[in-house]
Design an enzyme around this catalytic site. Structure first.
Site, short mmCIF file in Angstrom:
data_model
loop_
_atom_site.label_atom_id
_atom_site.label_comp_id
_atom_site.label_asym_id
_atom_site.label_seq_id
_atom_site.Cartn_x
_atom_site.Cartn_y
_atom_site.Cartn_z
N CYS A 30 8.72 -3.73 26.72
CA CYS A 30 7.60 -4.30 27.46
C CYS A 30 7.50 -5.81 27.25
CB CYS A 30 6.30 -3.62 27.07
SG CYS A 30 6.03 -3.52 25.28
N TYR A 35 7.26 -1.25 -3.43
CA TYR A 35 6.91 -2.66 -3.39
C TYR A 35 8.15 -3.54 -3.47
CZ TYR A 35 1.88 -1.99 -3.62
OH TYR A 35 0.58 -1.67 -3.32
N HIS A 51 -4.18 -6.72 -6.73
CA HIS A 51 -3.90 -6.32 -8.11
C HIS A 51 -2.76 -5.32 -8.19
CE1 HIS A 51 -8.17 -7.66 -9.49
NE2 HIS A 51 -7.31 -8.66 -9.41
N ARG A 66 -3.91 -4.68 -1.36
CA ARG A 66 -3.54 -6.03 -0.92
C ARG A 66 -4.71 -6.74 -0.25
NH1 ARG A 66 2.68 -6.42 0.66
NH2 ARG A 66 3.48 -4.52 -0.25
N ARG A 67 -4.70 -8.05 -0.39
CA ARG A 67 -5.66 -8.87 0.33
C ARG A 67 -5.14 -9.10 1.75
NH1 ARG A 67 -5.46 -13.02 -2.72
NH2 ARG A 67 -7.28 -12.61 -4.00
N TYR A 68 -6.03 -9.01 2.73
CA TYR A 68 -5.62 -9.19 4.12
C TYR A 68 -5.63 -10.67 4.49
CZ TYR A 68 -6.32 -4.17 4.55
OH TYR A 68 -6.24 -2.82 4.38
N TYR A 113 5.60 4.48 -1.23
CA TYR A 113 5.82 3.08 -0.83
C TYR A 113 6.56 2.36 -1.94
CZ TYR A 113 5.00 -1.59 0.96
OH TYR A 113 5.18 -2.86 1.45
N HIS A 153 2.27 -2.94 22.25
CA HIS A 153 2.63 -2.94 23.67
C HIS A 153 2.20 -4.26 24.30
CE1 HIS A 153 3.53 -1.30 27.57
NE2 HIS A 153 2.28 -1.45 27.99
N ASP A 207 9.63 -3.13 -0.06
CA ASP A 207 8.63 -3.52 0.94
C ASP A 207 8.64 -2.61 2.15
OD1 ASP A 207 6.50 -4.95 1.86
OD2 ASP A 207 7.70 -6.54 2.78
N TRP A 242 2.27 6.27 -20.77
CA TRP A 242 1.61 6.15 -19.47
C TRP A 242 0.12 6.13 -19.64
CZ3 TRP A 242 0.53 11.63 -18.79
CH2 TRP A 242 1.43 12.48 -19.42
#
Length: 843
Positions: free
Chosen positions: A328, A254, A225, A214-216, A252, A803, A257, A206
């Site tokens: 809604c 990956y 990366h 993450r890229r938006y 999380y 909403h 997801d 390790w």
């Protein structure tokens, strides 16, 4: 009580005790929105267990002869004012600690308490029988009636069974990787410090790495990366270090997801000397971050006009709808639809006739439930202030919201069998609108069809750049989807400055919303599209072409969707936070299609070469099922050669293998872009993941037999104005898939025009001049000038949360419909809408 006892004895055979599986409607009238809390209460048939308000119980008795009904009335108990209750639609005043609804720590819901009164009523005399009265009656009567009463009251009502009262966004599943993880690698990124958990069998020592997140969708954020690290190594789990406490942490996956549970987290962390029992929380959890985003002040307050005191409105056409738990989206769409005359005339104006013709179980009849909803919204019967009883010594006072209507039966019916709309999860209002229009189409095979108000034709003109010959195709649409060109923002400098301050760690950096001109959105829609891999029948090869899209007809009512929801580079759904100066009036006349131009040559109607293995000669294309005049059918023995690299790229994006194969096949191996467009346009197909079936590969000589065609699909296409023969040919050519058949039929109009018309179309004798009119859907047409009359807005980060509210213009006054709250709008946020509704302006 002798007479009553005799009546009960005479109708005893019609009184049933509910059994498991019986549908008991004890909360809502089948034909109106009367309930036990309404004036007059609710009458439950003791045979069919259908509920009826006082307005319709006599009608049911006259129609069925049923005499015994259980009469249920409820009265709200007085209660103290709850300072934490903020009303429907708004972020709660009490800060939530869980991403949940209706449970401790979650978003608040109003929980009412009632006093209940139950008795049997015998029609037509309306004689009442209480539990005390039953004690004096013969044993056989007392036992049967008491068991029926108790069974009805004890049974879960249909609305309760269909509605999940609580929703917990923090319920996470145990990760499938949790039990096979042993060692960890520490990384950090946008989510501060993450710990990657390595499968023990891949252990190579390790080590510490610094990887970004993450890229938006807008290019900000990290460089993916951390995601690439997972893709390269297969190490699936990450832990946000700042959230580790003795109670757990954010984990999380990956691979899956999603946020997940790791039951062995303490053991996994101990390998790095991290003791969960001594850790303290230093960062906000993902739940806290999501709650904060969902309560984003700028969007929530502006769209709901929270900064001003809004004047409540009551009366016909001003009825609120209760939120049944993330419903809604449905409330907003239906409020808008029932301001349109076509829907009013089809369902509300004919409600008496519809109810008279309703089947024995009207709760399962589409027309009845839509008419019931429409009347509930337009009549004004339920547009009354909700009373706040206060404490026992306080007087009743009207609240800001309404009694309104709860569309439980309607939601259950239109969502039945649908994987999304049958749930209590938040949904996309645009997808629901199209789903409902589709249901209207299927249920309006005769008579007027209100969805025609939205239906229009689009013409695609493709010009081969090498031969300059053109091809024209038409297709039916119901919504105009406008792209959002982020590169056309007029406040680019402000956006860049705010982004730079955030990158520098400036917590006071303002949230700047991109300002996009509406004209830029329209230009992105109407500008020519360059096709780089177009197969030209004129030059018999792939070449470049330009594609121009125009309106072949203009509908009475135009729906425009701003495509705010998109996918990031990692295919995670994102929402564009933009402001668009949508105009009150719109003139689309310049976008009307002109059809074939004088002197313009058309591309020959020659199909592209089939995809086949290199060792198969061209003469084998017809196989045993073709003929010299029609080479559109392939031999089922031939297998297409698909571009494996394109299929692999699509699979890596997470799409099913068979869907990827079909995308490559149906786009003729023309590349990843066209295949991706095919996938995005067919994701809702029922056979999206089904194996690829080649034409002629599964049926008798050449095509799908008529016996195997879906009658429902045939009726849907016929209802659009085509003949049964034309519908049959379209379905046969597309393996009985409705959506593809509709696309096919509009790209083969010239071929269909020469077909003989049989049942479903007019005969030659009936047609003027002995010839049928050109085939095509029933579309209305007129000037392309419109005025805005409604828009639906969304608050939140994606279609899966947040909403919806809608604003509707009534008598020159904008009105905001926020579930049960209906108020005069002071500052309608027209620049933040998601769906815009225009109506034609007639001169």
């Amino acid at each position: 009580m002798g007479d009553v006892g005799e009546i009960l004895m005479s109708v005893l055979s019609t009184i049933r005790v509910p059994k498991p599986g019986d549908r008991v409607h004890k909360d809502e009238c089948a034909l109106s929105f009367a309930s036990p809390e309404s004036e007059g209460g609710l009458y439950v048939c003791m045979n069919s267990f259908l509920g009826f308000g006082s307005q319709y119980v006599e009608r049911h008795h006259a129609r069925t002869g049923q005499r015994a009904y259980l009469h249920i009335t409820r009265t709200r108990k007085a209660k103290k004012e709850d300072d934490n209750n903020s009303g429907s639609g708004h972020p709660p005043k009490k800060k939530p600690t869980r991403l949940a609804i209706g449970i401790e720590g979650g978003f608040d819901v109003e929980l009412e308490q009632y006093e209940e009164d139950v008795k049997v009523v015998l029609l037509p005399e309306r004689q009442e029988v209480t539990s005390e009265d039953l004690a004096t009656m013969p044993d056989v009567v007392r036992e049967r009636v008491s068991l029926s009463m108790a069974g009805i009251m004890a049974a879960d009502s249909v609305s309760h069974a269909l509605q999940v009262q609580q929703w917990d966004g923090e319920v996470r599943q145990e990760s499938k990787h949790a039990k096979v993880l042993q060692f960890l690698t520490i990384i950090s990124g946008l989510l501060k410090i993450l710990v990657f958990l390595f499968p023990f069998f891949n252990l190579s020592g390790w080590r510490c790495e610094v990887l970004c997140g993450r890229r938006y969708f807008d290019g900000t954020g990290g460089n993916n990366h951390a995601l690439l690290h997972f893709q390269e190594t297969g190490y699936p789990l990450a832990v946000k270090l700042g959230t580790i406490t003795p109670d757990g942490a954010d984990v999380y996956s990956y691979d899956e997801d999603d946020m997940v549970l790791d039951s062995k987290l303490a053991e996994h962390l101990s390998h790095f000397g991290i003791d969960m029992m001594t850790m303290e929380k230093t960062e906000r959890t993902m739940t806290e971050l999501e709650i904060a985003v969902n309560q984003r002040v700028g969007e929530w307050e502006v769209i709901q006009e929270s900064g001003t005191t809004l004047r409540p409105l009551f009366g016909p056409g001003l009825t609120g709808m209760k939120n049944l738990g993330n419903s809604c989206y449905l409330n907003s769409v239906m409020q808008v639809l029932f301001t349109i005359p076509d829907f009013q005339n089809k369902y509300v104006a004919n409600i008496d006739k519809i109810i008279d013709e309703a089947p024995s179980d009207p709760t399962q009849d589409f027309k009845t439930q839509v008419a019931k909803l429409g009347y509930g919204l337009l009549s004004g019967d339920y547009s009354k202030p909700a009373l706040d009883l206060g404490d026992e010594n306080g007087a009743s006072e009207p609240r800001g919201d309404q009694i309104g209507i709860a569309p439980r039966m309607f939601k259950a019916l239109v969502g039945r069998g649908h994987p999304e709309f049958s749930t209590n999860r938040q949904q996309d209002a645009q997808e629901f609108l199209l789903h409902f229009i589709n249901m209207v189409e299927r249920n309006c095979r005769s008579g007027s069809n209100p969805s025609e108000a939205f239906r229009f034709l689009v013409e695609d003109r493709i010009v081969c750049q090498q031969s300059q010959k053109a091809k024209y195709t038409q297709r039916v649409e119901y919504i105009v989807q406008l792209p959002v060109p982020m590169d056309q923002a007029t406040n680019t400098e402000e956006l860049q400055e705010a982004e730079q301050r955030r990158e520098e760690g400036d917590s006071s950096a303002p949230t700047v919303r991109a300002q996009i001109p509406f004209t830029a959105c329209m230009a992105a829609l109407s500008e020519p599209e360059i096709l780089t891999d177009f197969w030209s029948s004129a030059v018999q090869a792939k070449t470049a072409a330009t594609k121009m899209t125009r309106f072949a007809s203009f509908p009475d009512h135009l729906v425009i969707q701003i495509k705010k929801f998109t996918f990031g580079l990692d295919w995670v759904p994102k929402k564009l936070d933009v402001s668009i100066d949508v105009p009150d009036t719109l003139d689309l006349s310049a976008l009307r299609a002109t059809g074939q131009q004088p002197g313009e040559e058309l591309l020959p109607e020659v199909a592209p070469p089939p995809l086949m293995t290199p060792d198969v000669e061209v003469k084998g294309i017809l196989g045993s099922h073709g003929n010299d005049e029609d080479d559109s059918l392939y031999s089922p023995l031939l297998s297409p050669v698909l571009d494996d690299s394109t299929v692999s790229q699509l699979c890596e994006m997470g799409f099913p293998l068979e869907a990827c194969r079909k995308a490559v096949y149906y786009t003729g191996n023309t590349g990843i872009d066209s295949a991706m467009n095919w996938i995005m346009g067919h994701m809702d197909d029922s056979d999206f993941s089904a194996p690829l079936v080649l034409p002629g590969g599964s049926s008798g000589p050449g095509s799908t037999p008529t016996e195997s065609l879906s009658e429902e699909h045939l009726a849907t296409i016929v209802s659009m104005g085509f003949s049964r023969d034309q519908a049959t040919k379209a379905l046969r050519a597309t393996s009985n898939v409705l959506d593809r058949a509709v696309d096919w039929i509009f790209s083969h109009l010239d071929d269909l025009e020469s077909m003989d018309v049989s049942e479903g179309g007019r005969s030659a004798v009936e047609s003027e001049g002995g010839r049928d009119p050109p085939p095509g859907p029933r579309v209305r047409d007129g000037p392309g000038k419109y005025e805005l009359f409604a828009f639906i807005s969304h608050m939140g980060t994606s279609t899966m949360c947040g909403h919806y509210v809608c604003h509707i213009k009534k008598d020159q006054q904008w009105v905001i419909f926020n579930d049960q709250k209906v108020c005069a709008s002071e500052k309608p946020p027209k620049d933040l809408g998601y769906l815009y509704f225009y109506r034609r302006v007639t001169e």
